[in-house]
Design a protein around this motif. Structure first.
Motif, PDB file in Angstrom:
ATOM      1  N   GLU A   1       0.961  -1.403   0.378  1.00 10.81           N
ATOM      2  CA  GLU A   1       0.275   0.160  -0.011  1.00 10.81           C
ATOM      3  C   GLU A   1       0.567   1.315  -0.210  1.00 10.81           C
TER       4      GLU A   1
ATOM      5  N   GLU B   1       2.123   6.202  -1.693  1.00 10.93           N
ATOM      6  CA  GLU B   1       0.801   5.634  -1.517  1.00 10.93           C
ATOM      7  C   GLU B   1       0.424   4.474  -2.997  1.00 10.93           C
TER       8      GLU B   1
ATOM      9  N   LYS C   1      -2.891   4.287  -3.201  1.00  9.42           N
ATOM     10  CA  LYS C   1      -3.918   4.682  -3.513  1.00  9.42           C
ATOM     11  C   LYS C   1      -4.081   5.991  -4.795  1.00  9.42           C
TER      12      LYS C   1
END
Length: 355
Positions: A28, A59, A61
């Motif tokens: 992650e 990250e 994301k």
């Protein structure tokens, strides 16, 4: 009994699926992990390499549909991103996942013995396997990214491995940036001849030696090999090659780089060369015309950026599927046989087939 067996079968199938997904999962946050790679003849048996991932904003994301992938390859004797670009800058400025690899013979060269320097051969396979791992993991996890934006950059030995990756995967890279890389395994470097480069790859001319350098092994490591460049063009190579090299470089000789670029141009490959002279020294990007040259991160952004950063006038996207998708053999003939880079399983493996 049938219901129990069916339940067990379903459980095993689900377990296999979960294991496959879990095996392909990416961390992650910025992290490192190991992947399996091709056997190295000097150390027979299973082998793995360490891979370092750097995301935009640190990250996973933050990866989006415009994010590309970039190999960021270290120098001869280095690890991680030493002698290459600063991953924090590359991920931010170029919107890429930066991938560094401790390919075979990473680490202090002075501490290693028993084998000549690989010189981009299995090192390229290690780097391409890392790239393939990230590529397939993103696909399997259904994480959007721009698969038409795939790059490689590196300095010195990392520049050499970048160009070998480009050679071994001629349908994969949109743009590659070589900074002061070794253009070829010359006799000077291979056999440590006096008066030339300070590099010593520790090969032997003795055909009975385990360190023997065969004609084909030397030819495949010649980035500017005219026949191989023509083969790349015939395979449909359409990437952008950026070469940055100091005119005063005697470690990775400038004359070799100049010849390589001329051969690329003769093969009608799209190459842009920046040969750094005294007039280019600005104390910021370029600090000398020798091997160290200057700020390699700034060089990647300034000279590779026009082709890599969306919105630039020269920005480009690769049109072809990657070699990981095509699953075709990439073949380079040599005087004593041929080298085959196989993608039949979606990951590369190289072999030599003698005449």
């Amino acid at each position: 009994m049938v219901r129990i067996l069916l339940s067990i079968t379903v459980f095993l199938i689900i377990g296999d699926i979960c294991s496959a997904v879990q095996a392909a999962e990416l961390p992650e946050r910025d992290s490192s992990f190991s992947i399996a790679t091709q056997e190295w003849p000097f150390q027979p048996g299973p082998r793995s390499v360490k891979v370092y991932l750097y995301y935009p904003g640190n990250e996973l994301k933050n990866v989006n549909a415009d994010t590309g992938l970039m190999l960021n390859l270290h120098n001869w004797g280095g690890t991680n991103s030493s002698g290459a670009g600063n991953p924090a800058v590359l991920t931010r400025e170029l919107n890429v996942i930066a991938i560094s690899v401790d390919y075979v013979q990473s680490g202090s060269w002075n501490d290693q013995s028993g084998a000549p320097y690989d010189f981009g051969y299995l090192q390229a396979i290690d780097a391409l396997r890392a790239l393939s791992h990230v590529y397939h993991a993103l696909r399997e996890q259904k994480i959007p990214f721009n698969s038409r934006r795939i790059y490689s950059a590196g300095g010195s030995g990392g520049g050499n491995v970048t160009l070998m990756c480009n050679k071994f995967a001629p349908h994969t890279f949109t743009c590659v940036v070589d900074i002061c890389g070794m253009p070829r395994l010359s006799d000077d470097i291979a056999f440590n001849l006096p008066g030339g480069s300070s590099l010593d790859a520790r090969y032997s001319r003795d055909q009975n030696s385990a360190d023997y350098l065969s004609p084909g092994a030397q030819e495949i490591r010649f980035i500017g090999n005219p026949d191989h460049l023509k083969a790349m063009k015939a395979m449909g190579y359409a990437g952008k090659i950026v070469i940055i090299h100091g005119t005063g470089d005697t470690t990775c000789p400038y004359e070799d780089a100049k010849q390589m670029v001329q051969n690329m141009q003769a093969a009608d490959l799209d190459v842009k060369a920046k040969f750094v002279t005294q007039a280019d020294l600005d104390g910021v990007v370029f600090k000398n015309t020798g091997h160290s040259l200057g700020d390699r991160t700034k060089m990647i952004v300034e000279f590779g950026g026009p082709y890599i950063i969306p919105g630039n006038q020269k920005f480009r996207l690769r049109e072809s599927p990657t070699d990981f998708e095509l699953k075709q053999d990439v073949i380079y003939p040599t005087s004593d046989g041929r080298y085959v880079i196989s993608y039949s399983n979606g990951v590369p493996e190289v072999r030599f087939e003698a005449k």
